[in-house]
Design a protein around this motif. Structure first.
Motif, mmCIF file in Angstrom:
data_model
loop_
_atom_site.group_PDB
_atom_site.id
_atom_site.type_symbol
_atom_site.label_atom_id
_atom_site.label_comp_id
_atom_site.label_asym_id
_atom_site.label_seq_id
_atom_site.Cartn_x
_atom_site.Cartn_y
_atom_site.Cartn_z
ATOM 1 N N ARG A 42 -4.496 -1.056 -7.074
ATOM 2 C CA ARG A 42 -5.752 -0.434 -6.685
ATOM 3 C C ARG A 42 -6.733 -0.587 -7.841
ATOM 4 O O ARG A 42 -6.363 -0.417 -9.006
ATOM 5 C CB ARG A 42 -5.557 1.048 -6.357
ATOM 6 C CG ARG A 42 -6.862 1.699 -5.902
ATOM 7 C CD ARG A 42 -6.697 3.124 -5.450
ATOM 8 N NE ARG A 42 -7.974 3.670 -5.055
ATOM 9 C CZ ARG A 42 -8.160 4.913 -4.629
ATOM 10 N NH1 ARG A 42 -7.126 5.744 -4.553
ATOM 11 N NH2 ARG A 42 -9.365 5.331 -4.288
ATOM 12 N N VAL A 54 -11.057 2.466 -0.516
ATOM 13 C CA VAL A 54 -9.960 2.122 -1.426
ATOM 14 C C VAL A 54 -9.829 0.599 -1.462
ATOM 15 O O VAL A 54 -9.757 -0.050 -0.423
ATOM 16 C CB VAL A 54 -8.649 2.768 -0.955
ATOM 17 C CG1 VAL A 54 -7.459 2.234 -1.760
ATOM 18 C CG2 VAL A 54 -8.741 4.280 -1.078
ATOM 19 N N HIS A 56 -7.858 -2.836 -3.163
ATOM 20 C CA HIS A 56 -6.738 -3.425 -3.901
ATOM 21 C C HIS A 56 -7.071 -4.867 -4.250
ATOM 22 O O HIS A 56 -7.710 -5.572 -3.461
ATOM 23 C CB HIS A 56 -5.451 -3.370 -3.083
ATOM 24 C CG HIS A 56 -4.839 -2.005 -3.014
ATOM 25 N ND1 HIS A 56 -5.294 -1.026 -2.157
ATOM 26 C CD2 HIS A 56 -3.799 -1.444 -3.716
ATOM 27 C CE1 HIS A 56 -4.578 0.064 -2.323
ATOM 28 N NE2 HIS A 56 -3.662 -0.154 -3.253
ATOM 29 N N HIS A 98 -1.291 1.767 1.414
ATOM 30 C CA HIS A 98 -2.018 2.980 1.034
ATOM 31 C C HIS A 98 -2.373 3.799 2.268
ATOM 32 O O HIS A 98 -2.254 5.030 2.268
ATOM 33 C CB HIS A 98 -3.287 2.605 0.274
ATOM 34 C CG HIS A 98 -4.192 3.772 -0.001
ATOM 35 N ND1 HIS A 98 -4.030 4.595 -1.092
ATOM 36 C CD2 HIS A 98 -5.254 4.256 0.691
ATOM 37 C CE1 HIS A 98 -4.946 5.544 -1.058
ATOM 38 N NE2 HIS A 98 -5.712 5.352 0.007
ATOM 39 N N ARG A 101 0.588 5.865 3.603
ATOM 40 C CA ARG A 101 1.247 6.894 2.789
ATOM 41 C C ARG A 101 1.017 8.274 3.405
ATOM 42 O O ARG A 101 -0.035 8.532 3.996
ATOM 43 C CB ARG A 101 0.737 6.851 1.358
ATOM 44 C CG ARG A 101 -0.576 7.567 1.116
ATOM 45 C CD ARG A 101 -1.071 7.365 -0.308
ATOM 46 N NE ARG A 101 -2.084 8.342 -0.664
ATOM 47 C CZ ARG A 101 -3.350 8.258 -0.311
ATOM 48 N NH1 ARG A 101 -3.772 7.233 0.427
ATOM 49 N NH2 ARG A 101 -4.224 9.196 -0.666
ATOM 50 N N CYS A 296 -10.034 0.130 4.653
ATOM 51 C CA CYS A 296 -9.738 -0.124 3.252
ATOM 52 C C CYS A 296 -10.306 -1.493 2.921
ATOM 53 O O CYS A 296 -10.912 -2.145 3.762
ATOM 54 C CB CYS A 296 -8.243 -0.037 2.964
ATOM 55 S SG CYS A 296 -7.244 -1.316 3.774
ATOM 56 N N ASN A 312 -4.933 6.091 -10.032
ATOM 57 C CA ASN A 312 -3.997 6.522 -8.978
ATOM 58 C C ASN A 312 -3.218 7.744 -9.440
ATOM 59 O O ASN A 312 -2.827 7.842 -10.578
ATOM 60 C CB ASN A 312 -3.012 5.382 -8.657
ATOM 61 C CG ASN A 312 -3.645 4.406 -7.674
ATOM 62 O OD1 ASN A 312 -4.544 4.765 -6.906
ATOM 63 N ND2 ASN A 312 -3.160 3.174 -7.695
#
Length: 312
Positions: A42, A54, A56, A98, A101, A296, A312
């Motif tokens: 991330r 978010v 990555h 992500h 989760r 995302c 994070n």
């Protein structure tokens, strides 16, 4: 602009490695390792724009990775799209992880939308139609569609490239982010994740060259510059999770504006208050929930300091 014969020979007999210049290889093993050898992380630019989803990234934007991205983008080394797509696919998988989760209530952070994907309606730019009867698939209390195993990614994943300006596409002869997104979608499908590319974002006005602008200036330059093309909101609503994709993130301004445009289009399509959606995005630093699947973002590379300040 190079002729078709030069493009063909570059694909069949690459002159040199896009990362280090080693002869007769698209990307040497060492440069592939620099691009995709580590787990995607991330990344968060400093300052972090409000409303940035978010993100990555596969690798820091430096050395061989920087050289490979520039060779693909600016010098038309089109064969590099394949390894860059593999790297982007890894970042997409990290982003989907992500979203899966558990949140405070034990459910995924981003469950499927109220109806889930509609099968049989979506046809992307790959020409791949959906399958099934075209009826909504009801969600199960936000836990994904019926029959989806725990931890599985409900599909299809929709990769939405951040578009280059028309001027840049004309100058380069291609749209780098879209080309890499298509390669990433192929890699994701090959490894079992149903994925489609939807190039639904378009520029609604001209923007200044971003080079030389600071973070605040880039945000101001891009504010309101993107929109979802006519019919694009329906395609987004008929699909699964949306992942915004680009080759590079520096300040996060482009991804922030892309997220705003997608969320605004979805809000309009669902009759929601667009002003409220944008306000929530700006206030939380996360994309707002319009009732559709969360968004995302994934990129091939990001500025090195975005990795160093990962919180994070």
């Amino acid at each position: 602009m190079r002729g078709w014969w030069q493009d063909f020979t570059d694909l069949v007999l690459p002159a040199e490695c896009g990362g280090c210049g080693r002869p007769r290889t698209v990307l040497c093993p060492e440069c592939r390792a620099a691009l995709s050898g580590a787990a995607p992380s991330r990344v968060r630019p400093v300052p972090e724009p409000a409303g940035l989803p978010v993100v990555h990234a596969a690798a820091p934007y430096e050395d061989e990775v920087r050289a490979a991205l520039l060779a693909h983008k600016e010098r038309g080394a089109l064969a590099l799209a394949a390894p860059l797509g593999v790297a982007l696919a890894g970042a997409v998988r990290a982003g989907l992880g992500h979203l899966r989760r558990p949140g405070p209530d034990g459910r995924p952070v981003a469950p499927e939308g109220r109806l889930g994907p509609r099968r049989g309606q979506l046809r992307d730019e790959d020409g791949r139609p959906g399958s099934g009867d075209g009826q909504p698939m009801p969600a199960k209390s936000g836990r994904g569609r019926p029959g989806t195993a725990a931890g599985a990614v409900p599909g299809p994943v929709l990769l939405v490239p951040v578009p280059s300006s028309r001027r840049a596409v004309r100058a380069r002869g291609h749209d780098p982010a879209r080309r890499i997104a298509l390669a990433a979608a192929g890699e994701l499908r090959r490894t079992g994740t149903p994925t489609r590319v939807l190039s639904v974002l378009v520029h609604r006005r001209a923007v200044a060259d971003q080079s030389g602008l600071n973070s605040r200036q880039r945000l101001d330059n891009l504010a309101g510059a993107l929109e979802v093309a006519a019919g694009g909101a329906r395609l987004l609503a008929d699909g699964g999770w949306v992942v915004l994709v680009d080759d590079l993130m520096t300040t996060g301004a482009s991804l922030t504006e892309a997220a705003r445009a997608v969320q605004a289009a979805e809000a309009r399509a669902e009759g929601a208050d667009v002003t409220e959606v944008v306000r929530r995005m700006a206030g939380t630093g996360e994309v707002a929930d319009t009732g559709h699947d969360a968004i995302c973002a994934a990129v091939v590379a990001a500025a090195p300091d975005a990795f160093e300040t990962n919180r994070n």
